[in-house]
Design a protein around this motif. Sequence first.
Motif, PDB file in Angstrom:
ATOM      1  N   ASP A 154       6.025   9.709  -5.403  1.00  0.00           N
ATOM      2  CA  ASP A 154       4.695  10.231  -5.082  1.00  0.00           C
ATOM      3  C   ASP A 154       4.556  10.607  -3.617  1.00  0.00           C
ATOM      4  O   ASP A 154       3.431  10.690  -3.097  1.00  0.00           O
ATOM      5  N   ASP A 183      -3.287  15.269   8.208  1.00  0.00           N
ATOM      6  CA  ASP A 183      -1.968  15.298   7.576  1.00  0.00           C
ATOM      7  C   ASP A 183      -0.872  15.725   8.541  1.00  0.00           C
ATOM      8  O   ASP A 183       0.236  15.188   8.516  1.00  0.00           O
ATOM      9  N   GLY A 240       0.853  -1.177   0.000  1.00  0.00           N
ATOM     10  CA  GLY A 240       0.000   0.000   0.000  1.00  0.00           C
ATOM     11  C   GLY A 240       0.884   1.220   0.000  1.00  0.00           C
ATOM     12  O   GLY A 240       2.105   1.140  -0.133  1.00  0.00           O
ATOM     13  N   SER A 241       0.282   2.379   0.129  1.00  0.00           N
ATOM     14  CA  SER A 241       1.051   3.614   0.129  1.00  0.00           C
ATOM     15  C   SER A 241       1.753   3.802   1.467  1.00  0.00           C
ATOM     16  O   SER A 241       1.452   3.124   2.461  1.00  0.00           O
ATOM     17  N   TRP A 276       3.909  10.682   0.089  1.00  0.00           N
ATOM     18  CA  TRP A 276       3.142   9.785   0.977  1.00  0.00           C
ATOM     19  C   TRP A 276       2.332   8.755   0.212  1.00  0.00           C
ATOM     20  O   TRP A 276       1.964   7.731   0.758  1.00  0.00           O
ATOM     21  N   ASP A 277       2.005   9.068  -1.048  1.00  0.00           N
ATOM     22  CA  ASP A 277       1.158   8.170  -1.851  1.00  0.00           C
ATOM     23  C   ASP A 277       1.964   7.125  -2.607  1.00  0.00           C
ATOM     24  O   ASP A 277       1.401   6.345  -3.381  1.00  0.00           O
ATOM     25  N   THR A 278       3.271   7.092  -2.400  1.00  0.00           N
ATOM     26  CA  THR A 278       4.109   6.088  -3.064  1.00  0.00           C
ATOM     27  C   THR A 278       3.788   4.700  -2.524  1.00  0.00           C
ATOM     28  O   THR A 278       3.754   4.479  -1.307  1.00  0.00           O
ATOM     29  N   VAL A 279       3.528   3.748  -3.434  1.00  0.00           N
ATOM     30  CA  VAL A 279       3.259   2.367  -3.033  1.00  0.00           C
ATOM     31  C   VAL A 279       4.587   1.686  -2.708  1.00  0.00           C
ATOM     32  O   VAL A 279       5.516   1.696  -3.530  1.00  0.00           O
ATOM     33  N   ARG A 297       1.421   6.363   3.395  1.00  0.00           N
ATOM     34  CA  ARG A 297       0.404   6.860   4.334  1.00  0.00           C
ATOM     35  C   ARG A 297      -0.443   5.716   4.874  1.00  0.00           C
ATOM     36  O   ARG A 297      -0.715   5.639   6.079  1.00  0.00           O
ATOM     37  N   GLU A 298      -0.875   4.796   3.995  1.00  0.00           N
ATOM     38  CA  GLU A 298      -1.704   3.666   4.434  1.00  0.00           C
ATOM     39  C   GLU A 298      -0.961   2.785   5.424  1.00  0.00           C
ATOM     40  O   GLU A 298      -1.560   2.276   6.380  1.00  0.00           O
TER      41      GLU A 298
END
Length: 575
Positions: A465, A444, A429-430, A467-470, A432-433
């Motif tokens: 990306d 945030d 997952g990312s 925080w959105d990087t997987v 953040r996840e």
Amino acid sequence: MGELDHRYRGEHPIRTLAYLYRDHRASLLIAVVAFVFKHSPTWMLPLVTANIIDVLVAGGPVGGIWLNAGVLCLLLTLNYPFHLLYVRHLSGTIRKVSTGLRSSLCARMQQLSIGYHARVSAGVLQTKVIRDVESVETMSQQAGDIGLSAIVMLAGGVTVIAVKAPQALPVFLVVVPAAAILVMKMRDRMRTDNESFRLEVERLSSRVTEMTHLIPITRAHGLEKDALHRVDGTLRNVLRTGLRLDLVNGRFGSLAWILLNTLGVVCLAGAALVSYYRVFALTPGDVVMLSTFFTTLTTAVTSLMSLTPIISKGLESVRSIGEVLQAPDLEHNDGKAEVTGVTGRLDFQDVAFTYGVKDLSLSVRPGETVALVGASGAGKSTVLNLVIGFLRPTKGRILLDGVDMETLDLRTYRRFVSVVPQESILFEGSVRENVTYGLPDVPDEVVRRALEDANAAEFVDRLPDGWDTVVGERGARLSGGQKQRLAIARALIRDPRILILDEATSALDTRSEKLIQQAMARLVTGRTVLVVAHRLSTIRTADRIVVMEHGRVTETGSHDELVRAGGAYALLQSA
């Protein structure tokens, strides 16, 4: 969760299946009724054919032909809605039960103790959730499709024969099952060849796996021909056993076809002779009907018997699933006091565990950082597992803020605990996840603060990306140090009262370790921290260091005090 209410005690899997489907009996009944109607043309066709032949032979009114043809066309038309009704209720029921069973297995895995998971591999549990439930699903579906088809065919055919030609019924009740059993006996002889072929395929799979693993060594030493020779030998065995199996299958198919059709001819000739010599009243249509029914009923019995291996495999899967659902190694929390707040005081009073800890007496003050050191097997990780509640003392008590942990609902207690294990565990997952796992709607600024406190913000900001990087499966796209810092951020974002670091810096390089050490001064404020580390530089600043040997505490004190004492800790320091 309904399946978990059942008490599995090694009962017969059929009874277990009945329990699993108990809430879907109405849907199953509708499916059976719908199947009878949708399948009726198959056993009505011989009767309609017989009636039309009798009209032709007797020169009866043409209306009889139209009536019989019309009835059959009506039944054929009704197949569509009744088939959809059957699929909706049977397949829907099977899917719901399978989904519920998988959910129950996953729920039970969450309830089973860490000791159970240490004994049973994750691969075995995954097989139970995926393959075993799939086998139960396949068994149920095949029993519905093939089993119902055969049973309805038998019931319909025998009923028609009993009404139209009752004198022939005893012959069918003896000859049809006998013919089917004979076919199955012939099939049993194929079992050895099937097993031999399966074993050769398994050897081939093993050989190919071995070859791929050895490719670097094989290429480095110029052993390509030797490697290919080993694989080619196994391939020849697969070819030989495969051809033998194909010949056996061919012989079986041909002999079974000859046997059934010969018996069909015998039935046709016998019925014709009975009608010709008027042994008892049989019309020409009855002769055709009996001949047709012989083939279809024999096929139906053979189909029922062919379900045996599928059902056996499915029932074995039910037993396999039951091993998890009936596992007694559970963590019992129901009815115990809920934990609504934690200050962080821990008291070990004469605590012992089956292995790892002996007569441990230790008090940890709220907000204190205590480091556990010692050789492998000294009992450090056992102490951490006792604090988390994964293990229960076999002797003595552990008090949380003065309350015996044995009386507490540990699920509510763990809301105030964060753990950073030795091996960082991330999912695909990312960023953040992974950091906010299990926490909904985290602002945030809270995520940013956790990343900064774990000294992870610097590399996260550089990711494509952010925080959105997987991160990939098990964090495959990150380095060891980066994964561990995200795991620390995940622990910190929960603002725990008790923080447990089990070799949390073991995967870090020197620079990353320094970053964590810098963050530790900020992290420990207001929290009770228990640290296990092999790198003694990591725990120099701990309020207290506890040295363990063979499950016992041998020394306690600050870093400077223990070095001056010249005991076991000093020896570790010099090493």
